[in-house]
Design an enzyme around this catalytic site. Structure first.
Site, PDB file in Angstrom:
ATOM      1  N   ALA A 184     -11.835 -10.228   3.865  1.00  0.00           N
ATOM      2  CA  ALA A 184     -11.737 -10.008   2.293  1.00  0.00           C
ATOM      3  C   ALA A 184     -11.160 -11.260   1.755  1.00  0.00           C
ATOM      4  CB  ALA A 184     -10.796  -8.842   1.610  1.00  0.00           C
ATOM      5  N   GLY A 196       0.933  -1.252   0.084  1.00  0.00           N
ATOM      6  CA  GLY A 196      -0.135  -0.025  -0.016  1.00  0.00           C
ATOM      7  C   GLY A 196       1.140   1.246   0.034  1.00  0.00           C
ATOM      8  N   LEU A 200      -8.658  -6.336   5.055  1.00  0.00           N
ATOM      9  CA  LEU A 200      -8.420  -6.273   3.844  1.00  0.00           C
ATOM     10  C   LEU A 200      -6.908  -6.547   3.750  1.00  0.00           C
ATOM     11  CD1 LEU A 200     -11.211  -5.214   3.366  1.00  0.00           C
ATOM     12  CD2 LEU A 200     -10.160  -3.562   1.919  1.00  0.00           C
ATOM     13  N   TYR A 217      -1.607 -18.953  -2.376  1.00  0.00           N
ATOM     14  CA  TYR A 217      -2.619 -17.877  -1.771  1.00  0.00           C
ATOM     15  C   TYR A 217      -3.938 -18.352  -1.579  1.00  0.00           C
ATOM     16  CZ  TYR A 217      -5.203 -13.329  -2.487  1.00  0.00           C
ATOM     17  OH  TYR A 217      -5.826 -12.191  -2.044  1.00  0.00           O
TER      18      TYR A 217
END
Ligand code: UDP
Length: 327
Positions: free
Chosen positions: A117, A36, A76, A149
């Protein structure tokens, strides 16, 4: 309401923070800034209702502290993107498994609602048109990094569902299907910002594999209100809900569409998976959601189509270039 958003400086997280602030909520934001960027929160950085904390979801003490007094936790934070899975596999597994465990435990202890999420990666190689929440997962060996994942998110989902049952807490799972829009970066593999960046630079658009693989893309501004509604939906507790758009397009078709929308003179080139990911990589040939459950529970109907998605990414990237040039 006071909400905690983990992964708040990420692509989806930053849009969620803006949406919550715009609806009058106080927001506690957590991000370790690994993928991010503070830039994503620039528009709301001075909002007194926002408290940003740089830190990891693996820090149990910090997470517990931040959940205190919070009504809803939007979890998230995750290691996402095909290149992240390829290059930081161990770190990704740890963040995606232990991070969720840590956040869930804090939400349980403080009686907060929890939204986690998850991802359409859950379905793996299942190519059914209109994947429903109870459809089978079809995945390869857990020893192939590529599936880590999907495996981690599957474990997260099991943990949420089992915790709802065991502790009577409120926990919901959002299975996101290729969310796209402004601020998404192509740096970690995501195809739309990569194609748009290549088209705007006049570089060839790099189609991996045959280009016949199919995806459905959904605009982040359609996804974010659905996340808020899902977190508030009692009937969804303990369940996973698909959030996406069902209109399919091949990746070769997407490349052509991006060239058309940008008016670029770029060509299209093919790259083998081996060139990009090394040996043994398997792509998902088709991923098309059935979003009937989200429509029934939340009235979810995405308003924006693929051209809107592409145009918004083009505008975002042009805006960034202009900002860099004028700086
Ligand atoms: N892809 C591509 N070129 C790129 C990046 C991705 O052809 O520069 C392909 C990728 O192999 C996959 C599809 O686009 O088949 C979607 O990739 P993305 O990483 O955006 O999402 P996911 O694979 O998770 O659906």
């Amino acid at each position: 309401m006071r909400a905690l958003v983990t992964g708040a400086a990420g692509f989806i997280g930053s849009h969620l923070v803006e949406h919550l602030l715009g609806s009058g909520h106080e927001v506690v934001a957590l991000d370790d800034l690994s993928t991010g960027s503070p830039d994503n929160l620039r528009g709301v950085a001075d909002d007194p209702a926002l408290a940003f904390h740089r830190g990891s979801v693996l820090d149990a003490e910090l997470v517990d502290d931040l959940v205190t007094g919070v009504g809803t936790v939007f979890h998230l934070a995750a290691a996402v993107g095909a290149f992240v899975v390829r290059d930081r596999t161990v770190e990704g597994i740890r963040v995606n498994v232990h991070g969720t465990d840590t956040v869930l435990e804090a939400a349980r202890r403080h009686g907060a609602r929890l939204l986690v999420a998850s991802s359409s990666e859950i379905y793996g190689k299942n190519t059914k048109v209109g994947l429903r929440e109870d459809d089978d997962r079809v995945v390869g060996s857990p020893l192939m990094h590529r599936w880590s994942y999907s495996e981690a998110k599957a474990l997260d989902e099991s943990l949420v569902a089992a915790s709802v049952e065991a502790f009577g807490m409120h926990g919901v799972i959002a299975r996101l299907f290729n969310t796209v829009g402004p601020r998404q970066t192509g740096q970690y593999g995501m195809v739309v910002p990569r194609f748009v960046g290549q088209a705007l630079a006049g570089d060839p658009l790099t189609v991996f594999g045959t280009g016949e693989q199919i995806r459905c893309f959904c605009h982040v501004l359609d996804v974010v209100p659905a996340l808020v509604a899902l977190a508030a939906c009692d009937e969804a507790s303990g369940r996973a809900v698909n959030i996406g758009r069902s209109e399919p397009i091949t990746i070769a078709g997407l490349a052509a569409r991006v060239i058309e929308r940008t008016g670029s003179s770029s060509s299209i080139v093919r790259r083998t998976y081996e060139e990009i990911y090394g040996r043994g990589y398997e792509d998902l040939q088709r991923r098309v959601p059935d979003c009937g459950l989200a429509e029934r529970l939340l009235g979810f109907r995405p308003a924006r189509d693929l051209d809107d998605v592409i145009d918004s990414v083009v505008a975002d990237q042009l805006g960034r270039r202009a900002a860099v040039t004028s700086a």
